[in-house]
Design an enzyme around this catalytic site. Structure first.
Site, mmCIF file in Angstrom:
data_model
loop_
_atom_site.group_PDB
_atom_site.id
_atom_site.type_symbol
_atom_site.label_atom_id
_atom_site.label_comp_id
_atom_site.label_asym_id
_atom_site.label_seq_id
_atom_site.Cartn_x
_atom_site.Cartn_y
_atom_site.Cartn_z
ATOM 1 C CD GLU A 14 48.219 38.948 44.316
ATOM 2 O OE1 GLU A 14 47.188 38.420 43.859
ATOM 3 O OE2 GLU A 14 49.308 38.329 44.450
ATOM 4 C CG HIS A 20 40.681 32.157 49.418
ATOM 5 N ND1 HIS A 20 41.582 31.191 49.755
ATOM 6 C CD2 HIS A 20 41.004 32.544 48.154
ATOM 7 C CE1 HIS A 20 42.415 30.985 48.748
ATOM 8 N NE2 HIS A 20 42.081 31.804 47.769
#
Length: 325
Positions: free
Chosen positions: A60, A129
């Site tokens: 990322e 998450h």
């Protein structure tokens, strides 16, 4: 009017904008060959080819940086994070790169980039998450932060975000991608920074955004059964915030409840509460109540998730508290 899924509305928005402007491209993990982790980019590789729909490694920080550099050089990237939990790996590029470049360059570089993907919990995915970072990004000058709650708003707001010359954080939800809603065939955009009154009422103002608009709307239905009229406001963006719509509603109802998935400290609900006490204090007939997730990392167990997240039950308790029922 036709009904399409949330994911289809997002895909239409990107495809329509990419047809309109060849400088726009999509980049992220599994966006191309796999048609998107959540099938938002279904069919886009076939239409636009590998130069404009680009699969990336699990890196990322790297592909966010590539996106910022591309935006500095005249392109208009859409960067997909598989979840905004993973944006923490890229946050240096988002905060120290995209958000600050216009200011640091003395106006020489604007950064027309969209970072998009799901935020918040998606069921039993545990702590790493299931986090909400809307308030983190909204705290940063130079960014705009959009959190749509339905397919119609998602398409119109994403088109506005892609056309914007500033960096936009566009936050979705895994739990909403399959939601269906009415979306017109023709061209339309929704300006960033404009809240929407989803339900008019006279007794209590109820503010939310994103997927927890479902909780707000369900609570409004329950309150109506008990004779309490709820005005429901969907913020749609949390930077900028349409304070005026909330203030005018509170001046009418004299009561405010805010529902937000994020943790309570320094949340969007905290900011709205401060703004209301500053600009509508004399109109309040009760203290502002807010419902956030409890101040703990979200666990895996569904029984604990149910206790921790905002709920219709907790929202109804707040509505009754401000109504002195």
């Amino acid at each position: 009017m036709r009904e399409i899924q949330f994911r289809e509305a997002l895909g239409e928005a990107m495809s329509e904008e990419m047809r309109r402007d060849e400088k726009i491209f999509l980049m992220g993990e599994e966006v191309a060959e796999y048609n998107g982790a959540y099938k938002v980019s279904q069919g886009m590789l076939d239409e636009f080819g590998p130069d404009r729909v680009i699969d990336t490694p699990i890196a990322e920080l790297g592909f966010a940086g590539v996106g910022v550099g591309a935006a500095m050089n005249g392109l208009r990237p859409v960067i997909e994070f598989m979840t905004f939990n993973f944006s923490l790996v890229a946050i240096d590029q988002v905060i120290n790169g995209a958000a600050k470049m216009m200011s640091m360059s003395g106006g020489q570089f604007n950064i027309p980039i969209v970072f998009r993907g799901p935020t918040g919990n998606a069921g039993m995915l545990s702590s790493q998450h299931s986090q909400n970072f809307e308030n983190w990004f909204a705290n940063t000058p130079g960014l705009k932060v959009v959190v749509p709650s339905n397919p119609y708003d998602a398409k119109g707001l994403l088109k506005s975000s892609i056309r914007d010359d500033d960096p936009v954080i566009f936050m979705e939800s895994e739990l909403m991608y399959g939601d269906k809603g009415e979306v017109p065939e023709g061209e339309y955009i929704i300006p960033i920074g404009s809240a929407d009154i989803k339900r008019e009422g006279t007794d209590v103002t109820l503010v939310s955004f994103g997927k927890f608009m479902k909780v707000a709307m369900q609570a409004a239905e329950e309150a109506a059964k008990e004779g309490i009229s709820i005005e429901v406001i969907d913020l749609r963006s949390v930077r900028p915030i349409d304070y005026d719509t909330v203030v005018q509603s509170v001046k009418k109802t004299n009561r405010l409840v805010i529902v937000e998935e994020a943790w309570p400290l320094a949340a969007i609900s905290s900011e709205i509460t401060y703004h209301i006490q500053k600009h509508a204090f004399d109109y309040l007939d009760a203290p502002v109540h807010r419902i956030n997730s409890l101040d703990v990392p979200l666990p895996y167990a569904p029984t604990l998730i149910e206790v921790i997240l905002p709920s219709v039950k907790r929202t109804m308790e707040a509505i009754k508290a401000v109504s002195y029922v």
